[in-house]
Design a protein around this motif. Sequence first.
Motif, PDB file in Angstrom:
ATOM      1  N   LEU A   1      -0.652  28.192  -3.671  1.00  0.00           N
ATOM      2  CA  LEU A   1      -1.431  26.967  -3.927  1.00  0.00           C
ATOM      3  C   LEU A   1      -0.831  26.139  -5.062  1.00  0.00           C
ATOM      4  O   LEU A   1      -0.988  24.917  -5.085  1.00  0.00           O
ATOM      5  CB  LEU A   1      -2.888  27.310  -4.236  1.00  0.00           C
ATOM      6  N   LYS A   2      -0.113  26.784  -5.975  1.00  0.00           N
ATOM      7  CA  LYS A   2       0.513  26.063  -7.089  1.00  0.00           C
ATOM      8  C   LYS A   2       1.638  25.145  -6.622  1.00  0.00           C
ATOM      9  O   LYS A   2       1.902  24.121  -7.240  1.00  0.00           O
ATOM     10  CB  LYS A   2       1.078  27.051  -8.116  1.00  0.00           C
ATOM     11  N   THR A   3       2.309  25.527  -5.530  1.00  0.00           N
ATOM     12  CA  THR A   3       3.465  24.749  -5.061  1.00  0.00           C
ATOM     13  C   THR A   3       3.200  23.985  -3.763  1.00  0.00           C
ATOM     14  O   THR A   3       4.032  23.192  -3.341  1.00  0.00           O
ATOM     15  CB  THR A   3       4.691  25.663  -4.857  1.00  0.00           C
ATOM     16  N   LYS A   4       2.050  24.232  -3.155  1.00  0.00           N
ATOM     17  CA  LYS A   4       1.721  23.571  -1.881  1.00  0.00           C
ATOM     18  C   LYS A   4       1.448  22.081  -2.109  1.00  0.00           C
ATOM     19  O   LYS A   4       0.758  21.697  -3.043  1.00  0.00           O
ATOM     20  CB  LYS A   4       0.493  24.248  -1.271  1.00  0.00           C
ATOM     21  N   ARG A   5       2.018  21.271  -1.226  1.00  0.00           N
ATOM     22  CA  ARG A   5       1.761  19.829  -1.274  1.00  0.00           C
ATOM     23  C   ARG A   5       0.323  19.531  -0.871  1.00  0.00           C
ATOM     24  O   ARG A   5      -0.347  20.345  -0.237  1.00  0.00           O
ATOM     25  CB  ARG A   5       2.705  19.106  -0.312  1.00  0.00           C
ATOM     26  N   LYS A   6      -0.131  18.332  -1.172  1.00  0.00           N
ATOM     27  CA  LYS A   6      -1.460  17.883  -0.764  1.00  0.00           C
ATOM     28  C   LYS A   6      -1.461  17.670   0.747  1.00  0.00           C
ATOM     29  O   LYS A   6      -0.437  17.304   1.333  1.00  0.00           O
ATOM     30  CB  LYS A   6      -1.835  16.601  -1.492  1.00  0.00           C
ATOM     31  N   PRO A   7      -2.615  17.880   1.399  1.00  0.00           N
ATOM     32  CA  PRO A   7      -2.680  17.761   2.863  1.00  0.00           C
ATOM     33  C   PRO A   7      -2.096  16.463   3.427  1.00  0.00           C
ATOM     34  O   PRO A   7      -1.343  16.498   4.400  1.00  0.00           O
ATOM     35  CB  PRO A   7      -4.175  17.880   3.163  1.00  0.00           C
ATOM     36  N   ASN A   8      -2.441  15.316   2.835  1.00  0.00           N
ATOM     37  CA  ASN A   8      -1.909  14.043   3.349  1.00  0.00           C
ATOM     38  C   ASN A   8      -0.396  13.964   3.204  1.00  0.00           C
ATOM     39  O   ASN A   8       0.287  13.384   4.044  1.00  0.00           O
ATOM     40  CB  ASN A   8      -2.568  12.852   2.647  1.00  0.00           C
ATOM     41  N   ASP A   9       0.141  14.553   2.127  1.00  0.00           N
ATOM     42  CA  ASP A   9       1.592  14.569   1.922  1.00  0.00           C
ATOM     43  C   ASP A   9       2.283  15.475   2.938  1.00  0.00           C
ATOM     44  O   ASP A   9       3.375  15.175   3.420  1.00  0.00           O
ATOM     45  CB  ASP A   9       1.935  15.010   0.496  1.00  0.00           C
ATOM     46  N   ILE A  10       1.642  16.609   3.251  1.00  0.00           N
ATOM     47  CA  ILE A  10       2.189  17.527   4.257  1.00  0.00           C
ATOM     48  C   ILE A  10       2.289  16.822   5.607  1.00  0.00           C
ATOM     49  O   ILE A  10       3.322  16.865   6.277  1.00  0.00           O
ATOM     50  CB  ILE A  10       1.318  18.800   4.371  1.00  0.00           C
ATOM     51  N   ILE A  11       1.214  16.158   5.995  1.00  0.00           N
ATOM     52  CA  ILE A  11       1.187  15.451   7.285  1.00  0.00           C
ATOM     53  C   ILE A  11       2.214  14.324   7.308  1.00  0.00           C
ATOM     54  O   ILE A  11       2.949  14.167   8.284  1.00  0.00           O
ATOM     55  CB  ILE A  11      -0.234  14.935   7.593  1.00  0.00           C
ATOM     56  N   ALA A  12       2.275  13.549   6.243  1.00  0.00           N
ATOM     57  CA  ALA A  12       3.236  12.434   6.180  1.00  0.00           C
ATOM     58  C   ALA A  12       4.672  12.954   6.271  1.00  0.00           C
ATOM     59  O   ALA A  12       5.504  12.379   6.988  1.00  0.00           O
ATOM     60  CB  ALA A  12       3.042  11.630   4.899  1.00  0.00           C
ATOM     61  N   TYR A  13       4.968  14.037   5.574  1.00  0.00           N
ATOM     62  CA  TYR A  13       6.305  14.619   5.607  1.00  0.00           C
ATOM     63  C   TYR A  13       6.636  15.107   7.021  1.00  0.00           C
ATOM     64  O   TYR A  13       7.721  14.848   7.543  1.00  0.00           O
ATOM     65  CB  TYR A  13       6.399  15.772   4.601  1.00  0.00           C
ATOM     66  N   ALA A  14       5.681  15.799   7.641  1.00  0.00           N
ATOM     67  CA  ALA A  14       5.885  16.309   9.001  1.00  0.00           C
ATOM     68  C   ALA A  14       6.101  15.160   9.988  1.00  0.00           C
ATOM     69  O   ALA A  14       6.999  15.226  10.834  1.00  0.00           O
ATOM     70  CB  ALA A  14       4.696  17.166   9.430  1.00  0.00           C
ATOM     71  N   LYS A  15       5.301  14.109   9.877  1.00  0.00           N
ATOM     72  CA  LYS A  15       5.439  12.968  10.787  1.00  0.00           C
ATOM     73  C   LYS A  15       6.769  12.241  10.591  1.00  0.00           C
ATOM     74  O   LYS A  15       7.332  11.705  11.544  1.00  0.00           O
ATOM     75  CB  LYS A  15       4.270  11.998  10.626  1.00  0.00           C
ATOM     76  N   ALA A  16       7.272  12.242   9.368  1.00  0.00           N
ATOM     77  CA  ALA A  16       8.574  11.612   9.099  1.00  0.00           C
ATOM     78  C   ALA A  16       9.702  12.358   9.806  1.00  0.00           C
ATOM     79  O   ALA A  16      10.783  11.805  10.028  1.00  0.00           O
ATOM     80  CB  ALA A  16       8.838  11.563   7.597  1.00  0.00           C
ATOM     81  N   LYS A  17       9.445  13.596  10.196  1.00  0.00           N
ATOM     82  CA  LYS A  17      10.453  14.418  10.885  1.00  0.00           C
ATOM     83  C   LYS A  17      10.361  14.322  12.417  1.00  0.00           C
ATOM     84  O   LYS A  17      11.176  14.919  13.115  1.00  0.00           O
ATOM     85  CB  LYS A  17      10.301  15.890  10.481  1.00  0.00           C
ATOM     86  N   LEU A  18       9.389  13.570  12.939  1.00  0.00           N
ATOM     87  CA  LEU A  18       9.242  13.448  14.396  1.00  0.00           C
ATOM     88  C   LEU A  18      10.559  12.992  15.019  1.00  0.00           C
ATOM     89  O   LEU A  18      11.199  12.072  14.534  1.00  0.00           O
ATOM     90  CB  LEU A  18       8.122  12.475  14.760  1.00  0.00           C
ATOM     91  N   GLY A  19      10.960  13.678  16.080  1.00  0.00           N
ATOM     92  CA  GLY A  19      12.208  13.360  16.769  1.00  0.00           C
ATOM     93  C   GLY A  19      13.414  14.103  16.215  1.00  0.00           C
ATOM     94  O   GLY A  19      14.473  14.106  16.832  1.00  0.00           O
ATOM     95  N   MET A  20      13.262  14.747  15.050  1.00  0.00           N
ATOM     96  CA  MET A  20      14.369  15.492  14.458  1.00  0.00           C
ATOM     97  C   MET A  20      14.764  16.652  15.369  1.00  0.00           C
ATOM     98  O   MET A  20      13.926  17.304  15.975  1.00  0.00           O
ATOM     99  CB  MET A  20      13.949  16.044  13.086  1.00  0.00           C
ATOM    100  N   ARG A  21      16.057  16.873  15.453  1.00  0.00           N
ATOM    101  CA  ARG A  21      16.584  18.006  16.230  1.00  0.00           C
ATOM    102  C   ARG A  21      17.348  18.927  15.296  1.00  0.00           C
ATOM    103  O   ARG A  21      17.260  18.796  14.098  1.00  0.00           O
ATOM    104  CB  ARG A  21      17.471  17.498  17.353  1.00  0.00           C
ATOM    105  N   GLY A  22      18.114  19.829  15.848  1.00  0.00           N
ATOM    106  CA  GLY A  22      18.884  20.763  15.030  1.00  0.00           C
ATOM    107  C   GLY A  22      18.252  22.135  14.974  1.00  0.00           C
ATOM    108  O   GLY A  22      18.484  22.908  14.052  1.00  0.00           O
ATOM    109  N   TYR A  23      17.448  22.464  15.981  1.00  0.00           N
ATOM    110  CA  TYR A  23      16.788  23.769  16.035  1.00  0.00           C
ATOM    111  C   TYR A  23      17.821  24.887  16.049  1.00  0.00           C
ATOM    112  O   TYR A  23      18.814  24.836  16.759  1.00  0.00           O
ATOM    113  CB  TYR A  23      15.916  23.854  17.292  1.00  0.00           C
ATOM    114  N   ASP A  24      17.569  25.887  15.236  1.00  0.00           N
ATOM    115  CA  ASP A  24      18.387  27.101  15.196  1.00  0.00           C
ATOM    116  C   ASP A  24      17.432  28.242  14.902  1.00  0.00           C
ATOM    117  O   ASP A  24      16.773  28.246  13.858  1.00  0.00           O
ATOM    118  CB  ASP A  24      19.448  26.971  14.096  1.00  0.00           C
ATOM    119  N   ILE A  25      17.334  29.199  15.793  1.00  0.00           N
ATOM    120  CA  ILE A  25      16.328  30.258  15.655  1.00  0.00           C
ATOM    121  C   ILE A  25      16.457  31.025  14.346  1.00  0.00           C
ATOM    122  O   ILE A  25      15.468  31.462  13.780  1.00  0.00           O
ATOM    123  CB  ILE A  25      16.330  31.203  16.874  1.00  0.00           C
TER     124      ILE A  25
END
Length: 140
Positions: free
Chosen positions: A80-104
């Motif tokens: 919890l000390k290092t976790k981003r705020k919920p709105n920041d988490i969502i915004a960061y995740a949405k900024a990655k939409l369409g990103m590729r480069g998956y590696d298991i």
Amino acid sequence: MEWVVKEPNPGDIVRVNMGIYHHYGIFESDDCIIQFGLPNNVSCDPTTIEVLTSDVNVFLGTASETLRFLEVAEYSHEELKTKRKPNDIIAYAKAKLGMRGYDILHNNCEHFVNDCAFGVSHSSFISSVREKIKNKLKGK
């Protein structure tokens, strides 16, 4: 991090048990879970896997006959000390939409959600597998 079956809140890390692995995402609403690929992408060409959104039913893979549950992360005091705020988490995740480069091994759905929530790309599953292999090689 512990996992519980409960109603998620926006910005929560969620996962679904797919049998031998878990699939992870960032919950925004029942209509929007942001994830790196879909739960059944294991046999897909990794170059086609991208960050996308789906509703909770697609995330759970409910087209199959298997009943699956949405698990929600419960964070430790240290996390919890290092976790981003919920709105920041969502915004960061949405900024990655369409990103590729998956590696298991180096860039999978668990790496993605930890990067979104904590700013650190990490997979506890891959780390535990590596540790087991290392111990086997050392004869432990």
